[in-house]
Design a protein around this motif. Structure first.
Motif, mmCIF file in Angstrom:
data_model
loop_
_atom_site.group_PDB
_atom_site.id
_atom_site.type_symbol
_atom_site.label_atom_id
_atom_site.label_comp_id
_atom_site.label_asym_id
_atom_site.label_seq_id
_atom_site.Cartn_x
_atom_site.Cartn_y
_atom_site.Cartn_z
ATOM 1 N N HIS A 1 0.841 -1.193 0.000
ATOM 2 C CA HIS A 1 0.000 0.000 0.000
ATOM 3 C C HIS A 1 0.879 1.247 0.000
ATOM 4 O O HIS A 1 1.975 1.246 0.555
ATOM 5 N N GLY A 2 0.362 2.309 -0.594
ATOM 6 C CA GLY A 2 1.073 3.577 -0.531
ATOM 7 C C GLY A 2 1.201 4.227 -1.888
ATOM 8 O O GLY A 2 0.635 3.760 -2.889
ATOM 9 N N GLU A 3 1.944 5.311 -1.912
ATOM 10 C CA GLU A 3 2.133 6.088 -3.128
ATOM 11 C C GLU A 3 3.602 6.123 -3.505
ATOM 12 O O GLU A 3 4.485 6.074 -2.636
ATOM 13 N N LYS A 4 3.861 6.202 -4.801
ATOM 14 C CA LYS A 4 5.240 6.330 -5.254
ATOM 15 C C LYS A 4 5.844 7.600 -4.670
ATOM 16 O O LYS A 4 5.215 8.659 -4.687
ATOM 17 N N ASN A 5 7.057 7.438 -4.168
ATOM 18 C CA ASN A 5 7.668 8.575 -3.495
ATOM 19 C C ASN A 5 9.171 8.355 -3.388
ATOM 20 O O ASN A 5 9.621 7.239 -3.125
ATOM 21 N N ASP A 6 9.943 9.389 -3.596
ATOM 22 C CA ASP A 6 11.385 9.294 -3.430
ATOM 23 C C ASP A 6 11.717 9.270 -1.944
ATOM 24 O O ASP A 6 11.282 10.158 -1.200
ATOM 25 N N PRO A 7 12.476 8.254 -1.471
ATOM 26 C CA PRO A 7 12.747 8.163 -0.032
ATOM 27 C C PRO A 7 13.578 9.305 0.536
ATOM 28 O O PRO A 7 13.668 9.437 1.753
#
Length: 370
Positions: free
Chosen positions: A30-36
Motif C-alpha cells: 500500500h502507498g504512493e510512489k515517493n522518493d525516499p
C-alpha cells in the motif's frame, strides 16, 4: 504467520512510501510512489540473494554435520535470504560427502536460516594453471560425473574453464540439462570465452579474479565478459576489485550482480580457518593463503550493499545487484524483488543502511547474535 511493515518499500515498480503486508509471500503493498529522500523512514528492500557462499561462522560447506545450517543462519543475520552453497575443487570422495551433507538443507529450509537454493559447484572442472585459492585437484570434466553429483544434491550453477579438453561440449550438454554454466578459474582466450557463451554459458565467476586479463591485443576472458556478457558475478569487498573496475564492469555488463565468496572466517575474529582442504588466514579484513593469495572473503551482503552505495550507486541500483539480478540469473521471478505473491524475503534498514530486521519467507530472523 503474518506481518506488516511501514516505510519506504522498494517494489519492482520503484519506491513506495507506505506499507507491505505478508505471510510466507507478500500479500499487499500500500502507498504512493515517493522518493525516499523526501522522508526519514526506514528502507524496506528485497532480501539479498548470494550465489557464491563457501562458509561463515567458522564452518565451511565442504564439512559435514551442521556446517550448512550454521552458514545459512549466519548469512540470514546479515540479510541474505537465499543462497547457493558453494563447493571447493576437491577429490570426488570429498565432493560426494559435501553434497550428501547439503542434500537435506536444499530440500527443507532450516528455521532461522536463509533458503539454500542448491549447490554452486565451483570446480573441479577448472584450469590447474588458474587455481586462485582452489586446491590442486582440478580435472577434465565428465558429464557422467556431473550427473552423479547432481543426483546427490541439486547443482544449480557450475563453474568451468571452457578451454579444457571437451569442456565446450560439456557447456552445451549441461545447458541443455537446465544447469546454469559460468566461466571461471580459466586461462581461456577471448575467442574461447565467446565460443562458450555461444554454446550456452551464461555468466562469469568472480569477474576479474582467477581469469585471463584484458589486454588491448589479447582481450582474454575478462574481455569476453565485458564485450558480450549479460550476467556476471563480482566480489564488491573493495579488496578483490578496485571500485573503478567495478564501475567499468557495470557499464559493460547489464546485469552485473554481487556475491560474497564468503569463507568460514566470515563473522569470526582474526585467525586460521579452513577453506575446503586449504588453510586460510583472516587478518586486516581479508582472507588469504599463506603466500598472500586472496582466498575468498569475509564479506556479508549487507556490507556489499553499503560498499556499492559508498562508491556512488543509488540504493535502488545497489539493491538490484545484491538481490534482483542474481535471482534473474537463476530464473527465480518470486525472489530478489518485492511484489504481490513474491516470497516475503525482506530486509529492513535504517537511514545509514544498517540492518534493523530480516524476514525469510515471512519468518523474522533473530539478529541478536549478528
Amino acid at each position: 504467520m503474518s506481518g506488516s511493515l511501514q516505510g519506504n518499500v522498494l517494489t519492482s515498480a520503484g519506491w513506495v512510501n507506505g506499507s507491505i503486508d505478508f505471510a510466507e509471500r507478500v500479500t499487499a503493498i500500500h502507498g504512493e510512489k515517493n522518493d525516499p529522500v523526501d522522508n526519514s523512514q526506514l528502507y524496506i528492500l528485497p532480501g539479498f540473494v548470494d550465489l557464491h557462499v563457501h562458509g561463515a561462522g567458522g564452518k565451511d560447506t565442504m564439512e559435514a554435520g551442521d556446517a550448512a545450517e550454521v552458514i545459512a543462519r549466519m548469512h540470514a543475520q546479515h540479510g541474505t535470504t537465499s543462497l547457493l552453497a558453494t563447493t571447493m575443487t576437491a577429490p570426488m570422495a570429498d565432493l560426494e560427502a559435501a553434497l550428501s551433507a547439503l542434500k537435506s538443507i536444499c530440500e527443507t529450509r532450516t528455521k532461522g536460516a536463509a533458503r539454500v537454493l542448491g549447490v554452486h559447484l565451483e570446480g573441479p572442472y577448472i584450469n590447474p594453471g588458474k587455481l586462485g585459492a582452489q586446491p590442486d585437484f582440478a580435472r577434465i570434466a565428465s558429464l557422467e560425473q556431473v550427473k552423479h553429483l547432481h543426483a546427490i544434491a541439486p547443482i544449480r550453477l557450475i563453474t568451468v574453464a571452457p578451454e579444457m579438453e571437451g569442456h565446450l561440449q560439456l557447456v552445451r550438454d549441461l545447458t541443455e540439462m537446465g544447469m546454469v554454466v559460468q566461466l571461471g578459474h580459466t586461462l581461456g582466450t577471448y575467442e574461447e570465452g565467446v565460443a562458450a557463451l555461444d554454446n550456452g554459458a551464461k555468466g562469469f565467476t568472480h569477474l576479474y579474479n582467477a581469469m585471463s586479463r584484458l589486454d588491448h591485443r589479447a582481450p582474454g576472458m575478462v574481455g569476453a565478459a565485458l564485450a558480450h556478457a549479460q550476467f556476471s558475478e563480482i566480489i564488491p569487498d573493495l579488496l578483490h576489485v578496485h571500485p573503478g573496475a567495478i564501475k567499468a564492469a557495470m557499464r559493460a555488463i547489464p546485469h552485473l550482480y554481487c556475491v560474497t565468496d564468503s569463507t568460514a572466517a566470515s563473522g569470526m575474529p582474526d585467525g586460521q580457518y579452513m577453506l575446503g582442504r586449504q588453510v586460510v588466514h583472516k587478518c586486516l579484513g581479508g582472507v588469504r593463503l599463506a603466500d598472500g593469495t586472496l582466498a575468498g572473503s569475509t564479506l556479508t551482503m549487507d556490507q556489499a550493499l553499503r560498499n556499492l552505495v559508498s562508491i556512488g550507486l543509488t540504493i535502488a541500483d545497489a539493491s538490484k545487484r545484491v538481490s534482483t539480478y542474481a535471482a534473474d540469473y537463476l530464473g527465480l521471478p518470486d525472489r530478489g524483488r518485492l511484489h504481490v505473491d513474491s516470497y516475503a524475503d525482506i530486509v529492513v534498514l535504517d537511514r545509514k543502511l544498517n540492518l534493523v530486521a530480516v524476514y525469510v519467507e515471512g519468518e523474522k530472523i533473530d539478529l541478536a547474535n549478528a
